[in-house]
Design an enzyme around this catalytic site. Sequence first.
Site, PDB file in Angstrom:
ATOM      1  CG  ASN A 125      -1.525   1.226   1.605  1.00 41.38           C
ATOM      2  OD1 ASN A 125      -1.756   2.261   0.544  1.00 41.38           O
ATOM      3  ND2 ASN A 125      -2.032   1.488   2.742  1.00 41.38           N
ATOM      4  CB  CYS A 133      -2.114  -1.316   5.102  1.00 39.73           C
ATOM      5  SG  CYS A 133      -0.838   0.061   5.422  1.00 39.73           S
TER       6      CYS A 133
END
Length: 176
Positions: A125, A133
């Site tokens: 991410n 995340c």
Amino acid sequence: MTYLTKLASPLGPLTLASDGESVTGLWLEGQKYYAAGLEAGAVERPDLPAFCQAAAWLEAYFEKRDLPPLPPLAPKGSEFRRRVWKLLLEIPFGETTTYGALTEQLKAAGVPASPQAVGGAVGHNPISILIPCHRVVGADGSLTGYAGGVEKKRLLLELEGADLSGLYTPKRGTAL
């Protein structure tokens, strides 16, 4: 053209990237995949509206105030990764989910997935914190897999008031 700015945070310095319209990256200093995909020759532009919106959001987040709308986000990645990152945005503030649960959501939408592939997407991410995340944990309740470091993941979840009673940090070298 890619633009950059740096912000101070309780987790240390943050580096943000933008394409001029949207936030394309947010990295904690020293994290795994730091500035991955960032183009050479980025220009410092702290006054960009996307950076100002991100700074306001992050300030409210770290001060535990009501959150303003997210700035426009444009993470770069494969179709699969973008689908996973979109699911991350749906995890409620202060809650967690597992790689397996995300995998099942993708499968239910007709997207072939495995927990390992989902874990790879979560780990890559490019817009930490804003795309949360840190809210993804292992099926066994372990705080694992955060590119910014497990202790920073724990701090973010504590800041959000997540229930950490069933979660633990695996010791290095410990077999699970």
